[in-house]
Design a protein around this motif. Structure first.
Motif, short mmCIF file in Angstrom:
data_model
loop_
_atom_site.label_atom_id
_atom_site.label_comp_id
_atom_site.label_asym_id
_atom_site.label_seq_id
_atom_site.Cartn_x
_atom_site.Cartn_y
_atom_site.Cartn_z
N LYS A 155 0.86 -1.17 0.00
CA LYS A 155 0.00 0.00 0.00
C LYS A 155 0.90 1.23 0.00
N ASP A 156 0.29 2.41 -0.10
CA ASP A 156 1.07 3.63 -0.02
C ASP A 156 1.89 3.63 1.26
N HIS A 157 3.10 4.11 1.14
CA HIS A 157 4.08 3.88 2.17
C HIS A 157 4.69 5.19 2.67
N SER A 158 4.85 5.32 3.95
CA SER A 158 5.56 6.46 4.53
C SER A 158 6.83 5.95 5.18
N ILE A 159 7.88 6.74 5.08
CA ILE A 159 9.17 6.38 5.69
C ILE A 159 9.63 7.55 6.54
N SER A 160 9.83 7.31 7.81
CA SER A 160 10.34 8.37 8.67
C SER A 160 11.84 8.27 8.84
N GLN A 161 12.37 7.02 8.84
CA GLN A 161 13.82 6.84 8.97
C GLN A 161 14.20 5.43 8.57
N LEU A 162 15.50 5.22 8.42
CA LEU A 162 16.06 3.92 8.09
C LEU A 162 17.02 3.48 9.19
N ARG A 163 17.00 2.18 9.48
CA ARG A 163 17.95 1.61 10.43
C ARG A 163 18.83 0.61 9.70
N PHE A 164 20.12 0.82 9.77
CA PHE A 164 21.07 -0.04 9.08
C PHE A 164 21.12 -1.42 9.72
N ILE A 165 20.99 -2.46 8.90
CA ILE A 165 21.07 -3.84 9.38
C ILE A 165 22.42 -4.47 9.06
N GLY A 166 22.86 -4.36 7.82
CA GLY A 166 24.13 -4.99 7.49
C GLY A 166 24.54 -4.78 6.05
N LYS A 167 25.73 -5.28 5.76
CA LYS A 167 26.36 -5.10 4.46
C LYS A 167 27.12 -6.36 4.08
N GLN A 168 27.11 -6.66 2.77
CA GLN A 168 27.92 -7.75 2.22
C GLN A 168 28.61 -7.28 0.95
N VAL A 169 29.74 -7.87 0.66
CA VAL A 169 30.49 -7.57 -0.55
C VAL A 169 30.82 -8.89 -1.24
N ILE A 170 30.50 -9.00 -2.51
CA ILE A 170 30.87 -10.22 -3.23
C ILE A 170 32.24 -10.01 -3.88
N PRO A 171 32.98 -11.09 -4.12
CA PRO A 171 34.36 -10.96 -4.62
C PRO A 171 34.46 -10.27 -5.98
N TYR A 172 35.57 -9.60 -6.17
CA TYR A 172 35.86 -8.95 -7.44
C TYR A 172 35.99 -9.98 -8.56
N ASN A 173 35.33 -9.69 -9.69
CA ASN A 173 35.37 -10.57 -10.87
C ASN A 173 34.96 -12.00 -10.54
N VAL A 222 21.46 -3.57 3.52
CA VAL A 222 20.09 -3.85 3.95
C VAL A 222 19.72 -2.93 5.10
N PHE A 223 18.52 -2.34 5.02
CA PHE A 223 18.01 -1.44 6.04
C PHE A 223 16.61 -1.87 6.46
N GLU A 224 16.26 -1.53 7.67
CA GLU A 224 14.89 -1.61 8.13
C GLU A 224 14.21 -0.28 7.84
N VAL A 225 13.01 -0.33 7.27
CA VAL A 225 12.24 0.87 7.02
C VAL A 225 11.34 1.13 8.23
N ILE A 226 11.51 2.28 8.86
CA ILE A 226 10.70 2.64 10.02
C ILE A 226 9.65 3.67 9.57
N PRO A 275 9.03 -3.09 6.71
CA PRO A 275 9.63 -3.44 5.42
C PRO A 275 11.15 -3.37 5.49
N SER A 276 11.79 -4.00 4.54
CA SER A 276 13.24 -3.89 4.37
C SER A 276 13.53 -3.12 3.10
N LEU A 277 14.71 -2.53 3.06
CA LEU A 277 15.18 -1.80 1.88
C LEU A 277 16.55 -2.35 1.53
N VAL A 278 16.76 -2.68 0.26
CA VAL A 278 18.01 -3.30 -0.19
C VAL A 278 18.62 -2.43 -1.29
N LEU A 279 19.93 -2.21 -1.20
CA LEU A 279 20.64 -1.42 -2.20
C LEU A 279 21.86 -2.17 -2.69
#
Length: 382
Positions: free
Chosen positions: A28-46, A377-381, A357-361
């Motif tokens: 549904k229509d969504h409001s976002i007041s802030q984001l809370r950082f959950i974690g980060k991953q990096v995949i190997p180069y090439n 990955v973030f939590e949407v508050i 909700p979660s937010l992924v970048l």
């Protein structure tokens, strides 16, 4: 690598404790007041995967029915044919554990063949930047920035495009692109590498929004450190007619970091967009300056209500009788106090165990050993 990475090829069931609900994050229509950082991953180069080189991840979208992510690659068929990847991400509200690639799909032309590279047919070589899966129609749409090379040796012009495909990569159709967005040999239309960069579907799938990364030549200067009048555009398409119905003016922030010299490359533009509801968009601005490590990434909530439809305004620089889309800063990645690379893709992910909700970048490493394919990955508050 500056950060520990974890890439697992074990079956998904091993990580059941880290999975999230498959319910879509945005129903549904969504409001976002802030984001809370959950974690980060990096995949190997090439990182090799099914005969391809993984990198250049320029867009990301989530399919809740299959609990999987689609990431378009901006390889212009130079390393491998133009393609997108499918992946599983394993996270919950407390941790982000891993990324697992599951498939790679070749993008197909209308003739069924893969896209050529610049040596084979430069006028038909794509520049993939964004990819969205449409849950109503079951197809995908991907954007290409096209090409504009004008010099004494040659002139190569390829228009930006919006292409509809089956999930298996097969061509279906394209959207109608206004003439104002066709590449020109003269300083008119989109700049090179500054075309259609972001895509978003409205929740009811009636509309598709498309963002231009930087201003058209007619609309004024590119963003710079002291430039406050860099104005780009966001287009609104009707999904049934596949034609544009409105355009809105959006003001870009100045480039975040000063350049070492006047000739040093620097940029700030819209890297991606997400629909929030009621003509509101989440806008990802990405600033980079050559010689400065990493990028400055900001997320804005943009409201198109009250903004002028500028479809009939040929030059936003000459005719300033319009109202800009409003923008409000939601999140600055500098708050993480860590190395942030070239984030170009954003999507809502699954609902977290707490109901938020979660937010992924995802970040595009440009196939460079000095850059990283990062996932956030973030939590949407609300």
């Amino acid at each position: 690598m500056k950060y520990k990475w974890l890439f697992l090829v074990a079956v998904a069931g091993v990580f059941a404790s880290c999975s999230t609900s498959r319910k879509a994050a945005v129903t549904k229509d969504h409001s976002i007041s802030q984001l809370r950082f959950i974690g980060k991953q990096v995949i190997p180069y090439n990182m090799p995967f099914e005969g391809t080189t993984t990198g250049g991840l320029s867009g990301i979208d989530y399919n809740p029915a299959r609990n999987e992510y689609y990431m378009i690659c901006d390889d212009r068929s130079d390393i491998n044919p133009a393609r997108f990847y499918t992946a599983k991400l394993y996270f919950n509200g407390q941790s982000f554990d891993s990324v697992r690639m599951t498939a790679v799909t070749t993008l197909r032309q209308a003739n069924g063949q893969p896209y050529p590279n610049k040596h084979q047919d430069p006028a038909r070589t794509p520049d993939p930047e964004a990819l969205r899966f449409n849950t109503k129609y079951g197809f995908m749409v991907w954007s290409s920035e096209g090409e504009r090379i004008v010099n004494k040796k040659d002139t190569i012009l390829a228009n930006p495009s919006l292409t509809i495909i089956h999930p298996d990569g097969k061509y279906i159709d394209t959207f109608a692109i206004p003439a104002a967005y066709h590449m020109q040999a003269t300083p008119n239309g989109p700049r090179r590498n500054a075309g259609f960069e972001g895509l978003a579907f409205s929740q009811d799938n009636q509309w598709m929004y498309v963002s231009l990364e930087e201003p058209r030549y007619e609309d004024g200067p590119r963003a710079d450190v002291n430039t406050t009048d860099a104005i780009t555009r966001i287009l609104k398409f009707d999904m049934k007619t596949r034609k544009p119905v409105a355009q809105y003016a959006y003001s870009l922030d100045p480039v975040a970091s000063p350049a070492a010299s006047p000739d040093s490359f620097r940029i700030n533009g819209i890297a991606d967009i997400m629909y929030l509801g009621t003509d509101k968009l989440l806008v990802l601005e990405r600033s980079f300056t050559a010689g400065v490590p990493g990028c400055v990434i900001k997320l804005y909530v943009t409201d198109l209500r009250g903004a002028t439809d500028v479809s009939d305004i040929a030059s936003l620089q000459k005719n300033k009788n319009y109202t800009l889309a409003s923008k409000k800063l939601l999140y600055n990645f500098e708050s993480l106090h860590s190395y942030i690379d070239n984030i170009e893709g954003v999507t809502f992910g699954p609902i977290l165990p707490n109901g938020h909700p979660s937010l992924v970048l995802v970040a595009d490493n440009n196939f460079s050993s000095e850059e990283e394919s990062q996932f956030f990955v973030f939590e949407v508050i609300p």
